[in-house]
Design a protein around this motif. Sequence first.
Motif, PDB file in Angstrom:
ATOM      1  N   ARG A  90      32.771  90.645  -6.556  1.00 38.14           N
ATOM      2  CA  ARG A  90      31.378  90.914  -6.225  1.00 38.14           C
ATOM      3  C   ARG A  90      31.212  91.629  -4.881  1.00 38.14           C
ATOM      4  NH1 ARG A  90      27.493  88.353  -9.087  1.00 38.14           N
ATOM      5  NH2 ARG A  90      26.243  90.081  -8.314  1.00 38.14           N
ATOM      6  N   TYR A 116      37.290  83.075  -5.435  1.00 39.97           N
ATOM      7  CA  TYR A 116      36.384  82.434  -6.403  1.00 39.97           C
ATOM      8  C   TYR A 116      37.111  81.254  -7.026  1.00 39.97           C
ATOM      9  CZ  TYR A 116      34.413  87.138  -5.999  1.00 39.97           C
ATOM     10  OH  TYR A 116      33.904  88.310  -5.516  1.00 39.97           O
ATOM     11  N   LYS A 141      32.716  80.516  -9.057  1.00 40.51           N
ATOM     12  CA  LYS A 141      31.874  80.377  -7.864  1.00 40.51           C
ATOM     13  C   LYS A 141      32.569  80.996  -6.645  1.00 40.51           C
ATOM     14  CE  LYS A 141      29.013  76.892  -5.901  1.00 40.51           C
ATOM     15  NZ  LYS A 141      29.074  75.754  -5.098  1.00 40.51           N
ATOM     16  N   GLN A 189      29.716  84.026   7.299  1.00 37.64           N
ATOM     17  CA  GLN A 189      28.372  84.229   6.735  1.00 37.64           C
ATOM     18  C   GLN A 189      27.799  85.518   7.320  1.00 37.64           C
ATOM     19  OE1 GLN A 189      27.324  82.148   4.493  1.00 37.64           O
ATOM     20  NE2 GLN A 189      28.939  80.622   4.818  1.00 37.64           N
ATOM     21  N   ASP A 211      23.811  85.620   0.393  1.00 37.41           N
ATOM     22  CA  ASP A 211      23.772  84.327  -0.283  1.00 37.41           C
ATOM     23  C   ASP A 211      24.994  84.230  -1.204  1.00 37.41           C
ATOM     24  OD1 ASP A 211      23.287  82.094  -1.762  1.00 37.41           O
ATOM     25  OD2 ASP A 211      21.264  82.692  -2.417  1.00 37.41           O
ATOM     26  N   SER A 240      25.929  82.041  -3.181  1.00 37.38           N
ATOM     27  CA  SER A 240      25.668  81.525  -4.531  1.00 37.38           C
ATOM     28  C   SER A 240      25.186  82.626  -5.482  1.00 37.38           C
ATOM     29  CB  SER A 240      24.659  80.381  -4.489  1.00 37.38           C
ATOM     30  OG  SER A 240      23.374  80.911  -4.210  1.00 37.38           O
ATOM     31  N   GLN A 241      24.725  83.733  -4.902  1.00 38.61           N
ATOM     32  CA  GLN A 241      24.292  84.856  -5.742  1.00 38.61           C
ATOM     33  C   GLN A 241      25.427  85.844  -6.010  1.00 38.61           C
ATOM     34  OE1 GLN A 241      21.143  85.034  -7.142  1.00 38.61           O
ATOM     35  NE2 GLN A 241      21.221  82.949  -6.314  1.00 38.61           N
ATOM     36  N   ASN A 242      26.616  85.505  -5.539  1.00 36.16           N
ATOM     37  CA  ASN A 242      27.749  86.428  -5.679  1.00 36.16           C
ATOM     38  C   ASN A 242      28.942  85.780  -6.373  1.00 36.16           C
ATOM     39  OD1 ASN A 242      27.159  89.152  -4.171  1.00 36.16           O
ATOM     40  ND2 ASN A 242      26.127  87.519  -3.048  1.00 36.16           N
ATOM     41  N   SER A 243      28.619  84.947  -7.351  1.00 37.94           N
ATOM     42  CA  SER A 243      29.678  84.376  -8.184  1.00 37.94           C
ATOM     43  C   SER A 243      30.162  85.440  -9.164  1.00 37.94           C
ATOM     44  CB  SER A 243      29.123  83.197  -8.988  1.00 37.94           C
ATOM     45  OG  SER A 243      28.684  82.188  -8.113  1.00 37.94           O
ATOM     46  N   VAL A 257      30.570  87.162 -12.618  1.00 41.55           N
ATOM     47  CA  VAL A 257      29.559  87.249 -13.682  1.00 41.55           C
ATOM     48  C   VAL A 257      30.189  86.750 -14.991  1.00 41.55           C
ATOM     49  CG1 VAL A 257      28.069  88.800 -14.993  1.00 41.55           C
ATOM     50  CG2 VAL A 257      28.402  89.156 -12.526  1.00 41.55           C
TER      51      VAL A 257
END
Length: 369
Positions: free
Chosen positions: A87, A113, A118, A132, A137, A139-142, A144
């Motif tokens: 990602r 991951y 995740k 960071q 975020d 959690s938005q880049n796990s 797919v």
Amino acid sequence: MNTISSLLESFYEETTPKRGLPAAAYKDAKFWEAECASVFTRNWVCVGFAHELQAAGDAVPVTLAGHPLLLVRNMTGEIRAFHNICRHRCLTLVDAPKNVGKLIRCPYHAWAYDLDGKLRAAPHFGGVNEHQAEGFDASQNSLVPVRSHVWNDWVFVNLDGSAPDFDAYSASMQARLEGIDWDKVDCIGTLDFGEIACNWKFIMENFIEPYHVQFVHASTTDQPLADHYTIVDGNCLGSAVDLDEEIGTSGSLGVSSRYLTLYPNFILGRYFPDQMGVYLNIPTGPGTMVQKRALYTTEGQTLTPDAIEGLKKLWWDVHKEDHEMTERLQLGRSSTVSEAGGVLSPAWEDSVRAFQELVAQDVTTLEKH
Ligand code: FES
Ligand SMILES: [Fe+2]
């Protein structure tokens, strides 16, 4: 410019006997792209053997219809499917089968991951020792996920998520496999044929029709044409042979058999009383595909190493005989003579026509959307 529908005009002409698909369906980039966007996207497509993912962390990459995918066995023993794409900068993550441990780590900047996709680490993304970054975020880049289903030893994916539930999708095939005790089914070996220089449909069609068997496999099989019949049952197409007397599977194949396909690419051969074979057919372009075959016993019997080697040799030879034909079918598509397709036997190739109609329907409905 030719549309897919215009390419299929000869296919839909009212002729007796019916015609096969035109040459373009086996060689044109445009037709292949239409198949990628429809046939391999909206249906359940077999992409792997579960037995190749034995342990947690085992990962197998596979490219389907131009989409790099990754199959992974997670910590709880489930097989998951993801797009094999990091990602961060969208590198393909895993390029060969391996055990990745507990984390799938991208080789480029070490994003990691877990086995459920995740994102667990994006080292130094915000600066030295700053993992960071503002507005980022994790959690938005796990990874797919891709819709998947494991049926016995076979991993299926449905890229667009629109196919019916797998059991409903495969009901017509499953109904023809009555009496199999799946707990007793055991994979005793695999054959890796590598690349075959033909369109994937030729391999499917070759399996679906029984017409060639007596000629192409004269020395490797003993199944008279008269004992065969074709099977046309929704998305389950193939043929079967019922023999009064079973001759056996040592040396040559002379047993009652079911040759079943589940549209689009799944092939299962059942050889009575106690054997089964499944082909993994992955199309790689208009004129190429790769194939593996897994051999199974179905009654929990133990075979000697010699018996297993004998079976592998038999099936290797049978497949090679088929590949020679399918590669020549492909070569035939470079001739203008093949432009409008060949003619199909009403007795033995109605099943092939039914398969081709499913393909034609998929690629043309795409155009109408
Ligand atoms: S592309 Fe994967 S970590 Fe950068
Ligand atoms: Fe064959």
